[in-house]
Design a protein around this motif. Structure first.
Motif, PDB file in Angstrom:
ATOM      1  N   VAL A 101       0.878  -1.165   0.000  1.00 15.28           N
ATOM      2  CA  VAL A 101       0.000   0.000   0.000  1.00 15.28           C
ATOM      3  C   VAL A 101       0.915   1.214   0.000  1.00 15.28           C
ATOM      4  O   VAL A 101       1.815   1.318   0.841  1.00 15.28           O
ATOM      5  N   THR A 102       0.683   2.110  -0.944  1.00  8.47           N
ATOM      6  CA  THR A 102       1.455   3.352  -0.991  1.00  8.47           C
ATOM      7  C   THR A 102       0.598   4.460  -0.391  1.00  8.47           C
ATOM      8  O   THR A 102      -0.468   4.769  -0.900  1.00  8.47           O
ATOM      9  N   TYR A 103       1.082   5.032   0.713  1.00  9.55           N
ATOM     10  CA  TYR A 103       0.357   6.123   1.360  1.00  9.55           C
ATOM     11  C   TYR A 103       0.592   7.436   0.636  1.00  9.55           C
ATOM     12  O   TYR A 103      -0.327   8.218   0.423  1.00  9.55           O
ATOM     13  N   VAL A 104       1.858   7.686   0.302  1.00 13.72           N
ATOM     14  CA  VAL A 104       2.229   8.930  -0.367  1.00 13.72           C
ATOM     15  C   VAL A 104       3.498   8.682  -1.175  1.00 13.72           C
ATOM     16  O   VAL A 104       4.362   7.906  -0.757  1.00 13.72           O
ATOM     17  N   ASN A 105       3.571   9.289  -2.352  1.00 14.97           N
ATOM     18  CA  ASN A 105       4.774   9.213  -3.179  1.00 14.97           C
ATOM     19  C   ASN A 105       4.846  10.518  -3.968  1.00 14.97           C
ATOM     20  O   ASN A 105       4.140  10.696  -4.950  1.00 14.97           O
ATOM     21  N   THR A 106       5.690  11.431  -3.493  1.00 13.03           N
ATOM     22  CA  THR A 106       5.847  12.732  -4.147  1.00 13.03           C
ATOM     23  C   THR A 106       7.240  12.835  -4.747  1.00 13.03           C
ATOM     24  O   THR A 106       8.017  11.888  -4.686  1.00 13.03           O
ATOM     25  N   ASP A 107       7.557  13.993  -5.272  1.00 14.15           N
ATOM     26  CA  ASP A 107       8.896  14.194  -5.829  1.00 14.15           C
ATOM     27  C   ASP A 107       9.949  14.369  -4.734  1.00 14.15           C
ATOM     28  O   ASP A 107      11.122  14.563  -5.024  1.00 14.15           O
ATOM     29  N   ARG A 108       9.546  14.257  -3.462  1.00  9.66           N
ATOM     30  CA  ARG A 108      10.489  14.403  -2.344  1.00  9.66           C
ATOM     31  C   ARG A 108      10.573  13.176  -1.449  1.00  9.66           C
ATOM     32  O   ARG A 108      11.630  12.880  -0.914  1.00  9.66           O
ATOM     33  N   TYR A 109       9.439  12.493  -1.223  1.00 10.49           N
ATOM     34  CA  TYR A 109       9.465  11.370  -0.297  1.00 10.49           C
ATOM     35  C   TYR A 109       8.334  10.387  -0.593  1.00 10.49           C
ATOM     36  O   TYR A 109       7.402  10.685  -1.351  1.00 10.49           O
ATOM     37  N   CYS A 110       8.442   9.209   0.056  1.00  9.05           N
ATOM     38  CA  CYS A 110       7.476   8.139  -0.164  1.00  9.05           C
ATOM     39  C   CYS A 110       7.292   7.360   1.139  1.00  9.05           C
ATOM     40  O   CYS A 110       8.243   7.195   1.912  1.00  9.05           O
ATOM     41  N   ALA A 111       6.060   6.886   1.379  1.00  3.15           N
ATOM     42  CA  ALA A 111       5.775   6.023   2.528  1.00  3.15           C
ATOM     43  C   ALA A 111       4.861   4.890   2.062  1.00  3.15           C
ATOM     44  O   ALA A 111       3.852   5.136   1.388  1.00  3.15           O
ATOM     45  N   LYS A 112       5.238   3.660   2.407  1.00  4.58           N
ATOM     46  CA  LYS A 112       4.489   2.476   1.998  1.00  4.58           C
ATOM     47  C   LYS A 112       4.422   1.482   3.150  1.00  4.58           C
ATOM     48  O   LYS A 112       5.244   1.516   4.062  1.00  4.58           O
ATOM     49  N   GLU A 113       3.466   0.570   3.051  1.00  2.20           N
ATOM     50  CA  GLU A 113       3.442  -0.630   3.879  1.00  2.20           C
ATOM     51  C   GLU A 113       3.646  -1.802   2.924  1.00  2.20           C
ATOM     52  O   GLU A 113       2.957  -1.902   1.900  1.00  2.20           O
ATOM     53  N   LEU A 114       4.584  -2.668   3.249  1.00  2.00           N
ATOM     54  CA  LEU A 114       4.866  -3.854   2.451  1.00  2.00           C
ATOM     55  C   LEU A 114       4.395  -5.078   3.227  1.00  2.00           C
ATOM     56  O   LEU A 114       4.669  -5.192   4.424  1.00  2.00           O
ATOM     57  N   ALA A 115       3.705  -5.970   2.560  1.00  2.00           N
ATOM     58  CA  ALA A 115       3.250  -7.207   3.193  1.00  2.00           C
ATOM     59  C   ALA A 115       3.887  -8.388   2.479  1.00  2.00           C
ATOM     60  O   ALA A 115       3.942  -8.427   1.246  1.00  2.00           O
ATOM     61  N   LEU A 116       4.364  -9.322   3.269  1.00  2.00           N
ATOM     62  CA  LEU A 116       4.956 -10.553   2.737  1.00  2.00           C
ATOM     63  C   LEU A 116       4.257 -11.741   3.383  1.00  2.00           C
ATOM     64  O   LEU A 116       4.134 -11.801   4.611  1.00  2.00           O
ATOM     65  N   PHE A 117       3.813 -12.684   2.565  1.00  2.00           N
ATOM     66  CA  PHE A 117       3.251 -13.922   3.085  1.00  2.00           C
ATOM     67  C   PHE A 117       4.410 -14.776   3.617  1.00  2.00           C
ATOM     68  O   PHE A 117       5.575 -14.466   3.358  1.00  2.00           O
ATOM     69  N   PRO A 118       4.129 -15.850   4.347  1.00  2.00           N
ATOM     70  CA  PRO A 118       5.216 -16.685   4.854  1.00  2.00           C
ATOM     71  C   PRO A 118       6.190 -17.114   3.742  1.00  2.00           C
ATOM     72  O   PRO A 118       5.768 -17.676   2.730  1.00  2.00           O
TER      73      PRO A 118
END
Length: 183
Positions: free
Chosen positions: A52-69
């Motif tokens: 899930v990408t919360y924000v992605n601008t020309d300066r910064y980015c914040a995401k949540e990454l999920a990995l299954f087992p």
């Protein structure tokens, strides 16, 4: 290789369950927009990533990454793009266990399960094991790959601008955004 729409929906459902287990609240819009990256390899359970990408601008980015087992994000690096330095990212483990591999002194005994089909394309073996609350910063232009532990994992990513379409994967078979087959 393509990915089926039903496979995406099922991965989104399972990802939502992982987020709930981790106590991470998503809006309905974020839940519906969970990205499923199968990398065109046809083995989402083995080599894939949900995010899930919360924000992605020309300066910064914040995401949540999920990995299954034991699901693995294939080895790649973030190159310089258009004269700008490649992405620098900090991974912070929120839930589960993450095996992260970067350039450096290789581990004597790698804890991750290296995907058999593409083992030759996992070339960096310096091991960092992240547990909840631990984090690691990956410099630009650094080869890395990562895998969820026995229960899977949730990782918060904080980075400079994300340009995933320019990522350079060690495995030439990887397609960052494969076509979707409706079923």
């Amino acid at each position: 290789m393509s990915i089926r729409r039903s496979e995406i929906r099922e991965a989104q459902r399972r990802t939502d369950e992982l987020f709930r287990k981790a106590g991470i609240v998503l809006t309905e819009e974020e839940r519906a927009g969970i990205e499923v990256a199968g990398f065109g390899l046809g083995e989402l359970e083995t080599e894939g990533l949900e995010l899930v990408t919360y924000v992605n601008t020309d300066r910064y980015c914040a995401k949540e990454l999920a990995l299954f087992p034991y699901q693995t994000c294939p080895e790649h690096l973030h190159p310089d793009v258009g004269g700008e330095t490649g992405k620098m990212e900090t991974f912070r483990c929120r839930w589960g266990l993450v095996y992260l591999y970067v350039e450096g002194e290789p581990a004597a005994d790698v804890k991750a399960r290296i995907p058999e089909r593409s083992a030759a394309h996992y070339t960096v073996r310096h091991e960092i094991v992240l547990t909840p609350g631990e984090q690691y910063t990956i410099p630009p232009n650094t080869k890395h790959w990562f895998q969820g532990g026995p229960e899977g994992a949730i990782v918060s990513e904080f980075s400079s601008t994300s340009r995933d379409e320019f990522d350079v994967f060690t495995d030439p078979a990887v397609v960052r955004i494969p076509p979707i087959i409706e079923d």
